[in-house]
Structures are given as C-alpha cells and as structure tokens.
Design an enzyme around this catalytic site. Structure first.
Site, PDB file in Angstrom:
ATOM      1  N   GLY A  52      -2.250  13.061  19.647  1.00 42.69           N
ATOM      2  CA  GLY A  52      -2.845  13.472  20.915  1.00 42.69           C
ATOM      3  C   GLY A  52      -3.665  14.737  20.747  1.00 42.69           C
ATOM      4  O   GLY A  52      -4.787  14.711  20.245  1.00 42.69           O
ATOM      5  N   GLY A  53      -3.072  15.870  21.109  1.00 45.99           N
ATOM      6  CA  GLY A  53      -3.772  17.165  21.119  1.00 45.99           C
ATOM      7  C   GLY A  53      -4.545  17.466  19.846  1.00 45.99           C
ATOM      8  O   GLY A  53      -5.679  17.959  19.905  1.00 45.99           O
ATOM      9  N   SER A  81       3.453  15.290  18.891  1.00 43.63           N
ATOM     10  CA  SER A  81       3.274  16.595  18.234  1.00 43.63           C
ATOM     11  C   SER A  81       3.005  16.499  16.740  1.00 43.63           C
ATOM     12  O   SER A  81       3.494  17.324  15.969  1.00 43.63           O
ATOM     13  CB  SER A  81       4.487  17.499  18.525  1.00 43.63           C
ATOM     14  OG  SER A  81       4.577  17.773  19.908  1.00 43.63           O
ATOM     15  N   ASN A 127      -5.567   9.863  20.222  1.00 47.84           N
ATOM     16  CA  ASN A 127      -5.486   9.518  21.644  1.00 47.84           C
ATOM     17  C   ASN A 127      -5.970  10.721  22.432  1.00 47.84           C
ATOM     18  O   ASN A 127      -5.250  11.708  22.555  1.00 47.84           O
ATOM     19  CB  ASN A 127      -4.030   9.169  21.984  1.00 47.84           C
ATOM     20  CG  ASN A 127      -3.810   8.988  23.480  1.00 47.84           C
ATOM     21  OD1 ASN A 127      -4.773   8.902  24.249  1.00 47.84           O
ATOM     22  ND2 ASN A 127      -2.557   8.942  23.902  1.00 47.84           N
ATOM     23  N   TRP A 128      -7.177  10.618  22.956  1.00 48.90           N
ATOM     24  CA  TRP A 128      -7.776  11.778  23.639  1.00 48.90           C
ATOM     25  C   TRP A 128      -7.241  11.961  25.057  1.00 48.90           C
ATOM     26  O   TRP A 128      -7.516  12.945  25.700  1.00 48.90           O
ATOM     27  CB  TRP A 128      -9.302  11.619  23.658  1.00 48.90           C
ATOM     28  CG  TRP A 128      -9.937  12.079  22.372  1.00 48.90           C
ATOM     29  CD1 TRP A 128      -9.359  12.088  21.121  1.00 48.90           C
ATOM     30  CD2 TRP A 128     -11.246  12.632  22.201  1.00 48.90           C
ATOM     31  NE1 TRP A 128     -10.234  12.602  20.202  1.00 48.90           N
ATOM     32  CE2 TRP A 128     -11.405  12.934  20.834  1.00 48.90           C
ATOM     33  CE3 TRP A 128     -12.310  12.884  23.068  1.00 48.90           C
ATOM     34  CZ2 TRP A 128     -12.580  13.489  20.312  1.00 48.90           C
ATOM     35  CZ3 TRP A 128     -13.482  13.424  22.555  1.00 48.90           C
ATOM     36  CH2 TRP A 128     -13.609  13.726  21.188  1.00 48.90           C
ATOM     37  N   LYS A 129      -6.520  10.988  25.572  1.00 48.19           N
ATOM     38  CA  LYS A 129      -6.020  11.045  26.958  1.00 48.19           C
ATOM     39  C   LYS A 129      -7.201  11.369  27.895  1.00 48.19           C
ATOM     40  O   LYS A 129      -8.310  10.942  27.607  1.00 48.19           O
ATOM     41  CB  LYS A 129      -4.877  12.057  27.057  1.00 48.19           C
ATOM     42  CG  LYS A 129      -3.819  11.789  25.967  1.00 48.19           C
ATOM     43  CD  LYS A 129      -2.572  12.561  26.126  1.00 48.19           C
ATOM     44  CE  LYS A 129      -1.628  12.207  24.964  1.00 48.19           C
ATOM     45  NZ  LYS A 129      -0.339  12.852  25.071  1.00 48.19           N
ATOM     46  N   GLU A 155       6.943   6.882  19.901  1.00 46.11           N
ATOM     47  CA  GLU A 155       6.623   8.202  20.439  1.00 46.11           C
ATOM     48  C   GLU A 155       7.771   8.689  21.318  1.00 46.11           C
ATOM     49  O   GLU A 155       7.835   8.325  22.508  1.00 46.11           O
ATOM     50  CB  GLU A 155       5.348   8.144  21.280  1.00 46.11           C
ATOM     51  CG  GLU A 155       4.128   7.672  20.521  1.00 46.11           C
ATOM     52  CD  GLU A 155       2.847   8.161  21.183  1.00 46.11           C
ATOM     53  OE1 GLU A 155       2.135   8.939  20.559  1.00 46.11           O
ATOM     54  OE2 GLU A 155       2.598   7.788  22.339  1.00 46.11           O
ATOM     55  N   HIS A 185       1.761   3.418  26.780  1.00 50.07           N
ATOM     56  CA  HIS A 185       2.011   4.840  26.487  1.00 50.07           C
ATOM     57  C   HIS A 185       2.998   5.390  27.513  1.00 50.07           C
ATOM     58  O   HIS A 185       2.967   5.000  28.685  1.00 50.07           O
ATOM     59  CB  HIS A 185       0.689   5.613  26.538  1.00 50.07           C
ATOM     60  CG  HIS A 185       0.826   7.009  26.012  1.00 50.07           C
ATOM     61  ND1 HIS A 185       1.383   8.015  26.749  1.00 50.07           N
ATOM     62  CD2 HIS A 185       0.526   7.546  24.810  1.00 50.07           C
ATOM     63  CE1 HIS A 185       1.400   9.128  26.017  1.00 50.07           C
ATOM     64  NE2 HIS A 185       0.885   8.857  24.842  1.00 50.07           N
ATOM     65  N   GLY A 208       3.309  16.336  23.241  1.00 49.25           N
ATOM     66  CA  GLY A 208       2.674  17.529  23.804  1.00 49.25           C
ATOM     67  C   GLY A 208       3.584  18.738  23.914  1.00 49.25           C
ATOM     68  O   GLY A 208       3.237  19.714  24.574  1.00 49.25           O
ATOM     69  N   GLU A 214       3.126   8.046  29.100  1.00 47.66           N
ATOM     70  CA  GLU A 214       2.531   8.660  30.292  1.00 47.66           C
ATOM     71  C   GLU A 214       2.196   7.597  31.333  1.00 47.66           C
ATOM     72  O   GLU A 214       2.248   7.847  32.532  1.00 47.66           O
ATOM     73  CB  GLU A 214       1.291   9.471  29.885  1.00 47.66           C
ATOM     74  CG  GLU A 214       1.693  10.787  29.232  1.00 47.66           C
ATOM     75  CD  GLU A 214       0.678  11.369  28.277  1.00 47.66           C
ATOM     76  OE1 GLU A 214      -0.502  10.967  28.307  1.00 47.66           O
ATOM     77  OE2 GLU A 214       1.083  12.238  27.482  1.00 47.66           O
TER      78      GLU A 214
HETATM   79  P1  PGA Z   1       0.594  14.782  21.183  1.00 48.73           P
HETATM   80  O1  PGA Z   1       0.446  13.371  21.933  1.00 48.73           O
HETATM   81  O2  PGA Z   1       0.147  14.559  19.748  1.00 48.73           O
HETATM   82  O3  PGA Z   1      -0.303  15.711  21.923  1.00 48.73           O
HETATM   83  O4  PGA Z   1       2.042  15.163  21.254  1.00 48.73           O
HETATM   84  C1  PGA Z   1       0.726  12.163  21.283  1.00 48.73           C
HETATM   85  C2  PGA Z   1       0.523  10.998  22.215  1.00 48.73           C
HETATM   86  O5  PGA Z   1       0.859  11.103  23.406  1.00 48.73           O
HETATM   87  O6  PGA Z   1       0.022   9.940  21.802  1.00 48.73           O
END
Ligand code: PGA
Length: 250
Positions: free
Chosen positions: A234-235, A213, A11-13, A168, A98, A174, A100
């Site tokens: 994500g990251g 994470s 997930n590149w956001k 999640e 998600h 993050g 966010e």
């Molecule tokens: P993260 O994000 O791996 O950077 O914690 C995961 C996500 O939000 O899907």
C-alpha cells in the site's frame, strides 16, 4: 512447493492524481529498463488512472490492475465499475475482497467470490484478499478465519487461471505493524493447504502475496518466507524510491 515468479503489486487505494502517476511510472521505467525486475510488477491505481497507466506502460512489462470491481457485468449501479470496464481500460489484474472493502462496504465472502468470478469471466486475474482482525488473532483464530475466507471467497472459476491470493492481516495494514516471519509462514502454509483442498493441484502455482506494512526495510525477510509468492504494497508503493527496493528484494 515450487514457487512461480513473485508478484509485487502496488495498491494505491484512493491516492494519486495524473502527475503522481507520471512521476512514479517515469522513475520505475527508467530503473527497470536499466536493470529488469526478476519479479512481476503491477500497479493498481484509482480507476480514474487505469487507462493513463496502461498507455504509459504499453511497451513495458509493468502490469496494470484495478482495486475492485462489481460482480455484475453492467446495469443500473451508479458509480460502479465492472470487470469488463477495467479490462477495456487496459487492466490485466484486479484486487477483490480487500479488508477495507470488506469492512467499509460490508463485502462478504460470497460477494468477493462473485467478484473474483466476474474478473475471470472478463479476462482479468483476480487478487483475492483475506486476513484476520486483531481481535481474531488475539483469540487464536487467525488460521481458522483465513481458512474460512479462502474456502468461501475463491470461486471454482479461478481453477487453472492466472490469479493470486493476498494474505493481509487487517491489523498490519497501514499500521507499521507486521506479524513475525513465523506467523506469516504459518498462515501462508494454511492458505496453500486450503487452496489445494478447494481447487486442487491446478492452482498450486498461484502466488500467495503477503500484504500489510511491507516496506523497503522488511521486504527481503518477508519475501524469503516459504510460500510467500510476492507482496501487496500500500503506502510504500506511492513513491518509486520506496517501491523499487521492494521490487529489488523479490
Ligand atoms: P500498507 O497497505 O502496505 O499501506 O499496509 C497494504 C494493503 O492494504 O494492501
């Protein structure tokens, strides 16, 4: 329970321009052509890069996903992207719900359910996200909260379709923090039970991804937990050097 092949989705956001995508896809393709992945691999870039990604992986098993879609099929929704538009651009998957988006845009279970239904209608496999906040976990309510999100965010329309759930924990996204393996197993078992209750056996093969994470250092242990059917990353999905070891751990 029998697990189908794992899904590792990046997930590149709101990260990445064309040059970043080219670099990551180049490295991933090279590595996966030399040694094929034993799992499904997907990248969910910003909507602006979806058709570019779809072109780049046309003859390669890397899957393409969106990060969100509107529940409506079309109309006067400035800035909106429909599931059919994602499909038309070359996506096969879409993340919905998600945290966010639930937090920043006030998305409710009801809206997430409508988005998942729109995704199925457009021929996309939705990845429906759920997860508790730190406050909810500290109050001992993690399983109850996640169960409620499953019951209300998963539409009947996904039954028997290609879809996934992603657990999640909001506090793990993050932050570099992760639940213990026991906590992950407890919630994943509860998610599976709620899915079976809501949708029946036809959804028993849908993978439950863990997200929050996930890194090269913890991926192998997390992916070995019972009922963990993959990861939403994500990251660590933004660089092939981080994403590849996670793919290899599946
Ligand atoms: P993260 O994000 O791996 O950077 O914690 C995961 C996500 O939000 O899907």
């Amino acid at each position: 329970m029998k697990q189908s092949v794992k899904l590792i989705a990046g997930n590149w956001k709101m990260n990445g321009l064309a040059a970043d995508l080219s670099a990551v896809v180049h490295d991933l393709k090279l590595a996966l052509q030399a040694e094929p992945a034993s799992c499904r691999v997907a990248i969910c870039p910003p909507a602006t890069l979806i058709s570019r990604l779809a072109d780049a992986v046309r003859d390669h098993p890397i899957e393409v996903g969106g990060q969100d879609c509107r529940a409506e099929s079309h109309g006067a929704y400035t800035g909106g992207v429909s599931a059919a538009m994602l499909k038309d651009a070359g996506a096969g998957l879409v993340i919905v719900g998600h945290s966010e988006r639930r937090q920043e845009f006030g998305e409710t279970d009801l809206l997430v359910s409508a988005k998942a239904e729109a995704a199925v209608r457009a021929g996309l496999a939705p990845i429906v996200c759920v997860g508790e906040t730190l406050q909810q976990r500290e109050a001992g309510r993690a399983v109850e909260v996640v169960r409620g999100q499953i019951m209300n965010s998963l539409p009947q329309a996904v039954t028997g379709q290609d879809f996934a759930v992603a657990y999640e924990p909001v506090w793990a996204i993050g932050t570099g923090l992760t639940p213990t393996l026991e906590q992950i197993e407890e919630v994943h078992r509860a998610v599976r039970a709620a899915m079976l209750e809501r949708l029946g056996l036809a959804s028993a093969a849908a993978p439950i991804l863990y997200g929050g994470s996930v890194k090269p250092e913890n991926a192998r242990d997390i992916l070995a937990v019972p009922e963990v059917g993959g990861a939403l990353v994500g990251g660590a999905s933004l660089k092939a050097a981080d994403f590849l070891p996670i793919i290899r751990a599946a």
